[in-house]
Design a protein around this motif. Structure first.
Motif, PDB file in Angstrom:
ATOM      1  N   ARG C  86       0.843  -1.183   0.000  1.00  0.00           N
ATOM      2  CA  ARG C  86       0.000   0.000   0.000  1.00  0.00           C
ATOM      3  C   ARG C  86       0.888   1.245   0.000  1.00  0.00           C
ATOM      4  NH1 ARG C  86      -5.071  -0.157   0.738  1.00  0.00           N
ATOM      5  NH2 ARG C  86      -4.979   1.778   1.917  1.00  0.00           N
ATOM      6  N   PRO C  87       0.289   2.416  -0.288  1.00  0.00           N
ATOM      7  CA  PRO C  87       1.111   3.630  -0.431  1.00  0.00           C
ATOM      8  C   PRO C  87       1.912   3.993   0.812  1.00  0.00           C
ATOM      9  CG  PRO C  87      -1.115   4.004  -1.259  1.00  0.00           C
ATOM     10  CD  PRO C  87      -1.122   2.655  -0.619  1.00  0.00           C
ATOM     11  N   VAL C  88       1.544   3.435   1.958  1.00  0.00           N
ATOM     12  CA  VAL C  88       2.288   3.730   3.183  1.00  0.00           C
ATOM     13  C   VAL C  88       3.760   3.371   3.023  1.00  0.00           C
ATOM     14  CG1 VAL C  88       1.882   1.472   4.294  1.00  0.00           C
ATOM     15  CG2 VAL C  88       2.203   3.482   5.719  1.00  0.00           C
ATOM     16  N   ALA C  89       4.059   2.349   2.187  1.00  0.00           N
ATOM     17  CA  ALA C  89       5.400   1.784   2.142  1.00  0.00           C
ATOM     18  C   ALA C  89       6.380   2.556   1.272  1.00  0.00           C
ATOM     19  CB  ALA C  89       5.334   0.336   1.668  1.00  0.00           C
ATOM     20  N   GLY C  90       5.913   3.551   0.531  1.00  0.00           N
ATOM     21  CA  GLY C  90       6.868   4.286  -0.288  1.00  0.00           C
ATOM     22  C   GLY C  90       6.196   5.294  -1.180  1.00  0.00           C
ATOM     23  N   ARG C  91       6.968   6.295  -1.556  1.00  0.00           N
ATOM     24  CA  ARG C  91       6.479   7.393  -2.376  1.00  0.00           C
ATOM     25  C   ARG C  91       5.912   6.901  -3.708  1.00  0.00           C
ATOM     26  NH1 ARG C  91       7.930  12.667  -1.677  1.00  0.00           N
ATOM     27  NH2 ARG C  91       9.158  11.969   0.077  1.00  0.00           N
ATOM     28  N   TRP C  93       4.572   3.918  -4.494  1.00  0.00           N
ATOM     29  CA  TRP C  93       3.451   2.974  -4.470  1.00  0.00           C
ATOM     30  C   TRP C  93       2.159   3.762  -4.412  1.00  0.00           C
ATOM     31  CZ3 TRP C  93       4.153  -2.023  -5.551  1.00  0.00           C
ATOM     32  CH2 TRP C  93       5.441  -2.550  -5.396  1.00  0.00           C
ATOM     33  N   VAL C 142       5.556  -2.266   5.191  1.00  0.00           N
ATOM     34  CA  VAL C 142       5.549  -1.032   5.985  1.00  0.00           C
ATOM     35  C   VAL C 142       6.486  -0.008   5.366  1.00  0.00           C
ATOM     36  CG1 VAL C 142       6.139  -0.043   8.230  1.00  0.00           C
ATOM     37  CG2 VAL C 142       4.947  -2.238   8.116  1.00  0.00           C
ATOM     38  N   SER C 143       7.649  -0.475   4.893  1.00  0.00           N
ATOM     39  CA  SER C 143       8.645   0.443   4.352  1.00  0.00           C
ATOM     40  C   SER C 143       9.444  -0.293   3.278  1.00  0.00           C
ATOM     41  CB  SER C 143       9.568   0.903   5.493  1.00  0.00           C
ATOM     42  OG  SER C 143      10.608   1.706   4.999  1.00  0.00           O
ATOM     43  N   ASP C 144       9.420   0.238   2.054  1.00  0.00           N
ATOM     44  CA  ASP C 144      10.075  -0.435   0.932  1.00  0.00           C
ATOM     45  C   ASP C 144      11.381   0.250   0.572  1.00  0.00           C
ATOM     46  OD1 ASP C 144      10.869  -1.649  -1.391  1.00  0.00           O
ATOM     47  OD2 ASP C 144       9.307  -0.761  -2.647  1.00  0.00           O
TER      48      ASP C 144
END
Lengths: 238, 232, 259
Positions: C86-91, C93, C142-144
Motif C-alpha cells: 500500500r502507499p504507506v510503504a513508499g512514495r 506505491w 511497511v517500508s520499501d
C-alpha cells in the motif's frame, strides 16, 4: 453498538473489566520515524490497537482534478490491514474506511497550513495493523504526530479520544469488550492547547447530563494524551 | 483566529545556512506544532512561527532559534522549495522540442527553456544535448507564486554533470555539512581529494576517484545517522 | 507503481562500483543487510511476524477461515497467500487495485511456501467434504527500501511457524499449533552494474537490471524460481547465484530456528 443484555461490565466500585476507573484511558505508546523511507511517520499503540502512519510530501497533486490553485490538499487513506481484526478483513473498497478517511482529512485540514503549498498534496497513509476499539481516534492522533515528524506546518496538534456508556455509566476510552456492549460512543478531535474541536461524531443514546460527562472525560483525556505525543516528538530528534 | 496567521515562505533563510549550526553556548529547545512561544511584543515571527492573538506559536517541530529580534524554528525535516538564485542539481525528466523538464526533489518540476540551456541548440535538438536521466547543475531563474519555477544554465559552473555521483542530504543538514565558514566541507574535500558541489536542494555532486567518493558517502551516512539518532 | 526516472549517473556509478567489487552502501557482493526478525507481534492475528532488512520493513499475519473443501480434494484444506504493498510503504506505491508488481510479489512467495509442502493440507481437514481450514497468509509492506521479496517470504514462513489454529473460536475443538514441517527460504539476486548481487537496496533496484528469486527447502531442493524485469543472463551466472543461495538460505534458516 451491541445489545444491552445483563452483562455486568463495571463492578459496584466503578472498576471496569480491565481494572480501569471510569475516567482512565488504556496504555499508549508513540514512536516516530518507524517508516524510514517516508518524510514522517508514527507508530502508535493504544491498548491493543496499533496504527502505523506515513506522511509523504508536499508533492504535486495528482490527478490534476484534485489540485487546488490556492492551497494544498490532504490525501488521507485510512485502511485496516487484513490481519487487524478477529475475522479477516478483506482488502479492497470499504465504505467505513472511506468515511473514516474523509472525517480524518476534514479534521487535519483544519490545522495544517495548507495555504503555504498551492497545487500540492500531502499524502497521509493510516494503516491499522491491530484493531481493538477506537481505531479512528488512534489513526487521527497518530497522523498528527506523523505530520509533525514530517515537518509539515500545523497551527495545532490534534488529539482524538472517545468516551461512551456501558451499563448506564459513562466511561472514557472503551476497550473491545466494552465496545461490544456499549450503549453510546462519542469520539472527538480536540486541540489540546485551546480546547477547540476539529472532529466530532456520536452514535448511541446519551442523556444531556451523560453527554456533558462524556465530553468532559474526552477533554481531560486529551491533555494526558497530548503529553505522550509531545514526549515522543521531543525524544526522537536532534 | 483573529487577524489570521502570518507565515514566512517555507524555506530556510539564507543567512542561517551560511553560518551552519549556531547551537553554541546556549541550550536549545525542541518545540512542536501548537506550542506557545510567548508574547509577540517586539518579536518577529520567523520561519516556522506564527503570530496570533498577541502570542507567538510554533507551527513546525524543530529547534527554537532566537536571533535578530525574530523567533524561528529550524525544522528537523524539510522538503525543498525553490527560491530565485538557488543553486540546484536536477535530473532531466522529460523534454519537448524547445524545453526540458527538470526534477529538483521539490514538489514540482522546473522548466528549462532552450534559450537558457547550455550553448546554442537547434529547435528539436534538446534530447541530443541533454537526455532523460541526465543530471545538471543549474540555477533557479524565477519562481511563481504557485511554485512553478524556471531554471537556467547560463552562468559560471552551470552545466551537465558527466561523471561522479549525486548524493541526497536532507536540506536541513546542509548547514552542519558545510560547517562554520565552510570549514567542514573544505576539510572533507581535502581528506577525500574529491570535488564537491553542495546545492541548495539538498543534493551534492561528488567527483573524484572511486575511493574518495566512497569515503565522502561514508561521512554523509555518519552525518545522517547522528542527526537521526538524537545527537547534536 | 509509478516508476521514477533512472539517473544515468547512478547506472554509470553502479557499474564502476561493480568493477571494483564494491557496492553503493559498502556491502560485499553476497552480503545482506542487517536482518531483524520478530514473531507473534500482532494481537489479532493467529500467527504473525515482523522482518526488517535495513530500511525495508514488512509484516505478515496469518488468519484462518472455515471453507468447504474442493469437490476433487474432499480431505484437504487450503492455503492462500496475498501480498499488498500500500502507499504507506513508499512514495512510488499508489492507491488502488493491487498493482502487477504486488501481485507478482504475492504469487512468488506463495509458490515457494506452497510447493515446499511445508503445510500438510490433509491435516487442515475438519469434516471430509464439508469443513476444512483455509489458512490465509497476508503480507504487508511497511517500508520499501528494496528487496520486498525476501522480506515477505521470510516474514511469511515465520508467521506460519508461529500460528495457532483457532479451533475454539470456531467451536470445532481445542486450539492447536499449525504444523509447519519445512522451512522454505527465498534469496533474491539483482543484476547491478553488470553482475548479480544479493539483497539489493532501493538504489540498486532503481539503477539495476533483471532480478532472480530462488526458494530452497531444507534439503536444498528448489521450490520456486522467478526471473523478473528486463535483462539477459547466462547459465554460468545462474549457477553462481544458485551456489550462493544454498549458503544464504542455510544462514537465514539458522536465524529463524534460533527464534
Amino acid at each position: 453498538m451491541g445489545g444491552y443484555g445483563d452483562v455486568q461490565m463495571i463492578d459496584e466500585n466503578g472498576i471496569r473489566v480491565d481494572g480501569r476507573g471510569p475516567a482512565d484511558i488504556r496504555p499508549i505508546t508513540i514512536e516516530t520515524g518507524v517508516v524510514p523511507v517516508a518524510d514522517g511517520s508514527c507508530r502508535m499503540t493504544w491498548g491493543t490497537n496499533e496504527a502505523i502512519v506515513a506522511v509523504y510530501g508536499p508533492m504535486e497533486a495528482h490527478p490534476r482534478k484534485i489540485q487546488r490553485q490556492d492551497r494544498a490538499v490532504l490525501d488521507v487513506a485510512y485502511n485496516m490491514a487484513p490481519f487487524s481484526t478477529t475475522d479477516r478483513m478483506r482488502p479492497g473498497f470499504n465504505r467505513r474506511s472511506r468515511e473514516v478517511s474523509k472525517v480524518t482529512k476534514d479534521a487535519l485540514e483544519s490545522v495544517v497550513m495548507l495555504e503555504l503549498y498551492p497545487r500540492s498534496k500531502i499524502r497521509i497513509n493510516i494503516e491499522i495493523v491491530s484493531a481493538e476499539a477506537g481505531t479512528r481516534c488512534v489513526g487521527l492522533t497518530a497522523a498528527s504526530v506523523a505530520l509533525a515528524d514530517a515537518g509539515i506546518p500545523m497551527t495545532e496538534m490534534v488529539v482524538s479520544v472517545a468516551s461512551g456508556k456501558i451499563n448506564d455509566i459513562v466511561v472514557c476510552d472503551l476497550n473491545k469488550e466494552e465496545d461490544n456492549y456499549g450503549e453510546a460512543d462519542l469520539p472527538m478531535g480536540i486541540l489540546p492547547n485551546t480546547g477547540e474541536l476539529v472532529f466530532l461524531q456520536m452514535d448511541g443514546d446519551l442523556s444531556q447530563d451523560e453527554f456533558k460527562q462524556a465530553w468532559q472525560y474526552n477533554m481531560d483525556a486529551s491533555k494526558e494524551i497530548h503529553k505522550i505525543m509531545v514526549d515522543a516528538l521531543r525524544g526522537n530528534s536532534s | 483566529m483573529n487577524g489570521g496567521p502570518v507565515a514566512r515562505p517555507d524555506s530556510m533563510t539564507k543567512g542561517k545556512r551560511a553560518t551552519g549550526s549556531r547551537n553554541h553556548g546556549r541550550a536549545s529547545l525542541l518545540v512542536i506544532p501548537g506550542e506557545d512561544l510567548g508574547d509577540s511584543e517586539g518579536k518577529e515571527p520567523g520561519h516556522g512561527v506564527i503570530s496570533t492573538g498577541g502570542r507567538l506559536k510554533a507551527v513546525k517541530r524543530g529547534m527554537l532559534r532566537d536571533g535578530g529580534g525574530a523567533i524561528s524554528v529550524e525544522p528537523t525535516h524539510t522538503t525543498y522549495f525553490p527560491r530565485p538564485g538557488d543553486l540546484v542539481i536536477g535530473y532531466i525528466e522529460g523534454c519537448t522540442n524547445n524545453l526540458w523538464f527538470v526534477e529538483l526533489g521539490a514538489p514540482f518540476n522546473a522548466i528549462l527553456p532552450m534559450s537558457l540551456g547550455p550553448g546554442k541548440i537547434d529547435f528539436g535538438g534538446t534530447r541530443s544535448v541533454m537526455d532523460i536521466g541526465d543530471a545538471i547543475i543549474c540555477r533557479i531563474q524565477e519562481v511563481e507564486e504557485t511554485h512553478s519555477s524556471v531554471v537556467t544554465m547560463k552562468g559560471m559552473g552551470l552545466r551537465k554533470i558527466r561523471s561522479g555521483v549525486v548524493e541526497e542530504v536532507d536540506p536541513h543538514l546542509l548547514g552542519r555539512l558545510i560547517g562554520k565558514g565552510g570549514e567542514s566541507l573544505r576539510r572533507m574535500k581535502e581528506d577525500t581529494a574529491c570535488r564537491i558541489v553542495v546545492a541548495d536542494n539538498g543534493r551534492m555532486w561528488i567527483d573524484g576517484e572511486l575511493d574518495g567518493i566512497l569515503e565522502v558517502r561514508r561521512k554523509l551516512n555518519e552525518l545522517s545517522s547522528i542527526a537521526k539518532g538524537g545527537g547534536n | 507503481m509509478s516508476i521514477p526516472i533512472v539517473p544515468n549517473l547512478l547506472r554509470d556509478h553502479l557499474s564502476a562500483l561493480a568493477h571494483s567489487d564494491e557496492r553503493i552502501d559498502g556491502r560485499g557482493q553476497w552480503e545482506g543487510r542487517l536482518l531483524e526478525v520478530e514473531h507473534s507481534i500482532l494481537p489479532r492475528a493467529e500467527g504473525s511476524a515482523r522482518v526488517r532488512m535495513g530500511d525495508t520493513i514488512v509484516l505478515a499475519g496469518v488468519k484462518f477461515q472455515i471453507m468447504q473443501p474442493y469437490p476433487d480434494r474432499p480431505n484437504q484444506g487450503g492455503l492462500m497467500c496475498s501480498a499488498e504493498v500500500r502507499p504507506v510503504a513508499g512514495r512510488n506505491w499508489e492507491a488502488g487495485p493491487p498493482s502487477p508488481e504486488s501481485i507478482e510479489l504475492g504469487r512468488v512467495v506463495d509458490r515457494g511456501i506452497r510447493e515446499s509442502g511445508c503445510i500438510d493440507v490433509d491435516s487442515l481437514c475438519i469434516i471430509p467434504g464439508e469443513k476444512a481450514w483455509q489458512v490465509i497468509l497476508d503480507l504487508f509492506a511497511v517500508s520499501d527500501d528494496g528487496n520486498l521479496f525476501d522480506a515477505f517470504a521470510l516474514a511469511g514462513i515465520v508467521a506460519l511457524r508461529n500460528a495457532t489454529v483457532p479451533a475454539e473460536r470456531f467451536e470445532v475443538g481445542d486450539d492447536y499449533p499449525l504444523g509447519v514441517s519445512k522451512s522454505p527460504i527465498m534469496c533474491s539476486y539483482h543484476k547491478v552494474g553488470g553482475r548479480f548481487v544479493y539483497d539489493a537496496d532501493s538504489r540498486e533496484e532503481l539503477g539495476g537490471d533483471e532480478r532472480i528469486h530462488i526458494t530452497l527447502g531444507d534439503d536444498d531442493n528448489v521450490h520456486s524460481l522467478q526471473k523478473g524485469l528486463k535483462g539477459i543472463f547466462t547459465t554460468d551466472e545462474f549457477q553462481e547465484i544458485m551456489d550462493n543461495a544454498r549458503k544464504r538460505t542455510k544462514e537465514i534458516r539458522e536465524v529463524m530456528d534460533s527464534l
